[in-house]
Design a protein around this motif. Structure first.
Motif, PDB file in Angstrom:
ATOM      1  N   LEU A  38       0.859  -1.175   0.000  1.00 26.67           N
ATOM      2  CA  LEU A  38       0.000   0.000   0.000  1.00 26.67           C
ATOM      3  C   LEU A  38       0.896   1.227   0.000  1.00 26.67           C
ATOM      4  CD1 LEU A  38      -2.576  -1.139   2.713  1.00 26.67           C
ATOM      5  CD2 LEU A  38      -2.813  -1.268   0.222  1.00 26.67           C
ATOM      6  N   VAL A  39       0.549   2.202  -0.793  1.00 28.91           N
ATOM      7  CA  VAL A  39       1.357   3.410  -0.949  1.00 28.91           C
ATOM      8  C   VAL A  39       0.571   4.587  -0.404  1.00 28.91           C
ATOM      9  CG1 VAL A  39       2.505   4.925  -2.608  1.00 28.91           C
ATOM     10  CG2 VAL A  39       2.407   2.457  -3.034  1.00 28.91           C
ATOM     11  N   SER A  40       1.233   5.422   0.387  1.00 32.44           N
ATOM     12  CA  SER A  40       0.574   6.627   0.894  1.00 32.44           C
ATOM     13  C   SER A  40       1.562   7.789   0.876  1.00 32.44           C
ATOM     14  CB  SER A  40       0.035   6.411   2.317  1.00 32.44           C
ATOM     15  OG  SER A  40       1.094   6.149   3.207  1.00 32.44           O
ATOM     16  N   ILE A  41       1.011   8.975   0.830  1.00 32.79           N
ATOM     17  CA  ILE A  41       1.845  10.168   0.821  1.00 32.79           C
ATOM     18  C   ILE A  41       2.356  10.424   2.238  1.00 32.79           C
ATOM     19  CG2 ILE A  41      -0.078  11.778   1.148  1.00 32.79           C
ATOM     20  CD1 ILE A  41       1.384  13.626  -0.901  1.00 32.79           C
ATOM     21  N   SER A  42       3.600  10.809   2.352  1.00 33.02           N
ATOM     22  CA  SER A  42       4.190  11.110   3.659  1.00 33.02           C
ATOM     23  C   SER A  42       3.886  12.560   4.034  1.00 33.02           C
ATOM     24  CB  SER A  42       5.707  10.901   3.613  1.00 33.02           C
ATOM     25  OG  SER A  42       6.306  11.880   2.781  1.00 33.02           O
ATOM     26  N   LYS A  43       4.228  12.922   5.249  1.00 33.94           N
ATOM     27  CA  LYS A  43       4.051  14.312   5.676  1.00 33.94           C
ATOM     28  C   LYS A  43       4.870  15.240   4.782  1.00 33.94           C
ATOM     29  CE  LYS A  43       4.460  17.437   9.573  1.00 33.94           C
ATOM     30  NZ  LYS A  43       4.909  17.658  10.935  1.00 33.94           N
ATOM     31  N   LEU A  44       6.103  14.855   4.480  1.00 30.32           N
ATOM     32  CA  LEU A  44       6.960  15.653   3.595  1.00 30.32           C
ATOM     33  C   LEU A  44       6.336  15.758   2.202  1.00 30.32           C
ATOM     34  CD1 LEU A  44       9.656  17.161   3.136  1.00 30.32           C
ATOM     35  CD2 LEU A  44      10.641  14.933   2.504  1.00 30.32           C
ATOM     36  N   GLY A  45       5.789  14.666   1.711  1.00 33.27           N
ATOM     37  CA  GLY A  45       5.146  14.664   0.411  1.00 33.27           C
ATOM     38  C   GLY A  45       3.923  15.574   0.382  1.00 33.27           C
ATOM     39  N   GLN A  46       3.144  15.555   1.458  1.00 32.69           N
ATOM     40  CA  GLN A  46       1.961  16.416   1.529  1.00 32.69           C
ATOM     41  C   GLN A  46       2.361  17.885   1.561  1.00 32.69           C
ATOM     42  OE1 GLN A  46      -1.406  15.246   1.436  1.00 32.69           O
ATOM     43  NE2 GLN A  46      -1.556  17.398   0.884  1.00 32.69           N
ATOM     44  N   GLU A  47       3.425  18.196   2.298  1.00 33.80           N
ATOM     45  CA  GLU A  47       3.921  19.573   2.346  1.00 33.80           C
ATOM     46  C   GLU A  47       4.394  20.017   0.961  1.00 33.80           C
ATOM     47  OE1 GLU A  47       6.922  19.416   5.375  1.00 33.80           O
ATOM     48  OE2 GLU A  47       5.446  19.307   7.006  1.00 33.80           O
ATOM     49  N   PHE A  48       5.118  19.156   0.276  1.00 34.15           N
ATOM     50  CA  PHE A  48       5.604  19.437  -1.078  1.00 34.15           C
ATOM     51  C   PHE A  48       4.427  19.676  -2.024  1.00 34.15           C
ATOM     52  CE2 PHE A  48       6.814  17.990  -5.333  1.00 34.15           C
ATOM     53  CZ  PHE A  48       7.986  18.694  -5.556  1.00 34.15           C
ATOM     54  N   LEU A  49       3.435  18.801  -1.943  1.00 30.20           N
ATOM     55  CA  LEU A  49       2.245  18.926  -2.787  1.00 30.20           C
ATOM     56  C   LEU A  49       1.501  20.221  -2.502  1.00 30.20           C
ATOM     57  CD1 LEU A  49       0.357  17.637  -4.877  1.00 30.20           C
ATOM     58  CD2 LEU A  49      -0.790  16.487  -2.977  1.00 30.20           C
ATOM     59  N   ASN A  50       1.278  20.522  -1.227  1.00 33.05           N
ATOM     60  CA  ASN A  50       0.568  21.753  -0.852  1.00 33.05           C
ATOM     61  C   ASN A  50       1.288  22.994  -1.385  1.00 33.05           C
ATOM     62  OD1 ASN A  50      -1.311  20.224   0.507  1.00 33.05           O
ATOM     63  ND2 ASN A  50      -0.462  20.624   2.531  1.00 33.05           N
ATOM     64  N   GLU A  51       2.607  22.999  -1.264  1.00 31.60           N
ATOM     65  CA  GLU A  51       3.398  24.139  -1.741  1.00 31.60           C
ATOM     66  C   GLU A  51       3.232  24.323  -3.248  1.00 31.60           C
ATOM     67  OE1 GLU A  51       8.118  25.154  -2.313  1.00 31.60           O
ATOM     68  OE2 GLU A  51       7.517  24.097  -0.487  1.00 31.60           O
ATOM     69  N   HIS A  52       3.286  23.230  -3.991  1.00 26.84           N
ATOM     70  CA  HIS A  52       3.195  23.322  -5.446  1.00 26.84           C
ATOM     71  C   HIS A  52       1.770  23.616  -5.922  1.00 26.84           C
ATOM     72  CE1 HIS A  52       7.272  21.935  -5.200  1.00 26.84           C
ATOM     73  NE2 HIS A  52       7.414  22.369  -6.432  1.00 26.84           N
ATOM     74  N   VAL A  53       0.792  23.145  -5.199  1.00 22.62           N
ATOM     75  CA  VAL A  53      -0.592  23.496  -5.534  1.00 22.62           C
ATOM     76  C   VAL A  53      -0.799  24.995  -5.321  1.00 22.62           C
ATOM     77  CG1 VAL A  53      -3.001  23.257  -4.778  1.00 22.62           C
ATOM     78  CG2 VAL A  53      -1.604  21.219  -5.159  1.00 22.62           C
ATOM     79  N   GLU A  54      -0.262  25.522  -4.233  1.00 19.71           N
ATOM     80  CA  GLU A  54      -0.380  26.958  -3.954  1.00 19.71           C
ATOM     81  C   GLU A  54       0.288  27.785  -5.058  1.00 19.71           C
ATOM     82  OE1 GLU A  54       1.057  30.154  -0.581  1.00 19.71           O
ATOM     83  OE2 GLU A  54       0.580  28.116   0.059  1.00 19.71           O
ATOM     84  N   ILE A  55       1.479  27.371  -5.479  1.00 20.53           N
ATOM     85  CA  ILE A  55       2.179  28.082  -6.557  1.00 20.53           C
ATOM     86  C   ILE A  55       1.376  28.014  -7.853  1.00 20.53           C
ATOM     87  CG2 ILE A  55       4.232  28.023  -8.050  1.00 20.53           C
ATOM     88  CD1 ILE A  55       5.803  27.092  -5.509  1.00 20.53           C
ATOM     89  N   SER A  56       0.848  26.838  -8.177  1.00 23.83           N
ATOM     90  CA  SER A  56       0.037  26.681  -9.389  1.00 23.83           C
ATOM     91  C   SER A  56      -1.198  27.568  -9.338  1.00 23.83           C
ATOM     92  CB  SER A  56      -0.396  25.225  -9.561  1.00 23.83           C
ATOM     93  OG  SER A  56       0.702  24.401  -9.803  1.00 23.83           O
ATOM     94  N   ASN A  57      -1.836  27.620  -8.180  1.00 21.74           N
ATOM     95  CA  ASN A  57      -3.019  28.472  -8.027  1.00 21.74           C
ATOM     96  C   ASN A  57      -2.671  29.945  -8.219  1.00 21.74           C
ATOM     97  OD1 ASN A  57      -4.736  26.324  -7.580  1.00 21.74           O
ATOM     98  ND2 ASN A  57      -4.628  26.477  -5.361  1.00 21.74           N
ATOM     99  N   GLN A  58      -1.526  30.366  -7.694  1.00 17.34           N
ATOM    100  CA  GLN A  58      -1.097  31.754  -7.858  1.00 17.34           C
ATOM    101  C   GLN A  58      -0.857  32.086  -9.327  1.00 17.34           C
ATOM    102  OE1 GLN A  58       2.343  32.101  -5.339  1.00 17.34           O
ATOM    103  NE2 GLN A  58       1.147  32.321  -3.467  1.00 17.34           N
ATOM    104  N   VAL A  59      -0.185  31.184 -10.037  1.00 15.41           N
ATOM    105  CA  VAL A  59       0.091  31.396 -11.462  1.00 15.41           C
ATOM    106  C   VAL A  59      -1.226  31.449 -12.234  1.00 15.41           C
ATOM    107  CG1 VAL A  59       1.095  30.359 -13.543  1.00 15.41           C
ATOM    108  CG2 VAL A  59       2.400  30.405 -11.404  1.00 15.41           C
ATOM    109  N   PHE A  60      -2.126  30.513 -11.950  1.00 15.68           N
ATOM    110  CA  PHE A  60      -3.426  30.484 -12.614  1.00 15.68           C
ATOM    111  C   PHE A  60      -4.189  31.782 -12.353  1.00 15.68           C
ATOM    112  CE2 PHE A  60      -7.975  29.564 -12.571  1.00 15.68           C
ATOM    113  CZ  PHE A  60      -8.151  29.029 -13.836  1.00 15.68           C
ATOM    114  N   ASN A  61      -4.243  32.204 -11.100  1.00 16.41           N
ATOM    115  CA  ASN A  61      -4.968  33.435 -10.750  1.00 16.41           C
ATOM    116  C   ASN A  61      -4.338  34.667 -11.393  1.00 16.41           C
ATOM    117  OD1 ASN A  61      -6.932  32.147  -9.229  1.00 16.41           O
ATOM    118  ND2 ASN A  61      -5.729  32.269  -7.352  1.00 16.41           N
ATOM    119  N   ASP A  62      -3.011  34.692 -11.488  1.00 23.66           N
ATOM    120  CA  ASP A  62      -2.332  35.800 -12.160  1.00 23.66           C
ATOM    121  C   ASP A  62      -2.730  35.882 -13.631  1.00 23.66           C
ATOM    122  OD1 ASP A  62      -1.049  36.525  -9.833  1.00 23.66           O
ATOM    123  OD2 ASP A  62       0.880  35.641 -10.383  1.00 23.66           O
ATOM    124  N   ILE A  63      -2.789  34.737 -14.278  1.00 20.81           N
ATOM    125  CA  ILE A  63      -3.156  34.713 -15.697  1.00 20.81           C
ATOM    126  C   ILE A  63      -4.613  35.134 -15.877  1.00 20.81           C
ATOM    127  CG2 ILE A  63      -3.545  33.182 -17.673  1.00 20.81           C
ATOM    128  CD1 ILE A  63      -1.068  31.576 -16.633  1.00 20.81           C
TER     129      ILE A  63
END
Length: 90
Positions: A38-63
Motif C-alpha cells: 500500500l502506498v501513501s503520501i508522507s508528511k513531507l510529500g503532503q507539504e511538497f504537494l501543498n506548496e506546489h498546488v499553492e504556486i500553481s493556483n497563484q500562477v493560474f490566478n495571475d493569468i
C-alpha cells in the motif's frame, strides 16, 4: 496506478522508487495480500504537494486576472468542458 495514469507498471515503479527515496511517499505491506504494498503520501510529500498546488493556483490566478470578464467566462467554460471530457475518458 499504471492504469489510471495510462503508463507502464515499470514506469510507475521507477517513479515510486524515486518518491520513496526522496521521502515523499511511504509503503507498507498490504495485510490482505502479502504480495502487494500500500502506498501513501508522507508528511513531507503532503507539504511538497501543498506548496506546489499553492504556486500553481497563484500562477493560474495571475493569468486569469489579466482577462476581461467576457474572456474569463469563455476560459472557465472551456476549462469546464475539458474537465468534463477528461472525466468521461476511460
Amino acid at each position: 496506478m499504471a492504469r489510471e495514469l495510462n503508463i507502464s507498471k515499470q514506469h510507475v515503479s521507477l517513479i515510486l522508487k524515486e518518491f520513496i527515496s526522496d521521502g515523499y511517499v511511504e509503503t507498507v505491506s498490504n495485510p490482505n495480500d502479502k504480495r502487494a504494498n500500500l502506498v501513501s503520501i508522507s508528511k513531507l510529500g503532503q507539504e511538497f504537494l501543498n506548496e506546489h498546488v499553492e504556486i500553481s493556483n497563484q500562477v493560474f490566478n495571475d493569468i486569469v486576472s489579466k482577462l476581461n470578464e467576457e474572456d474569463k467566462k469563455k476560459f472557465l467554460d472551456a476549462m469546464d468542458t475539458i474537465f468534463t471530457i477528461l472525466n468521461n475518458v476511460e
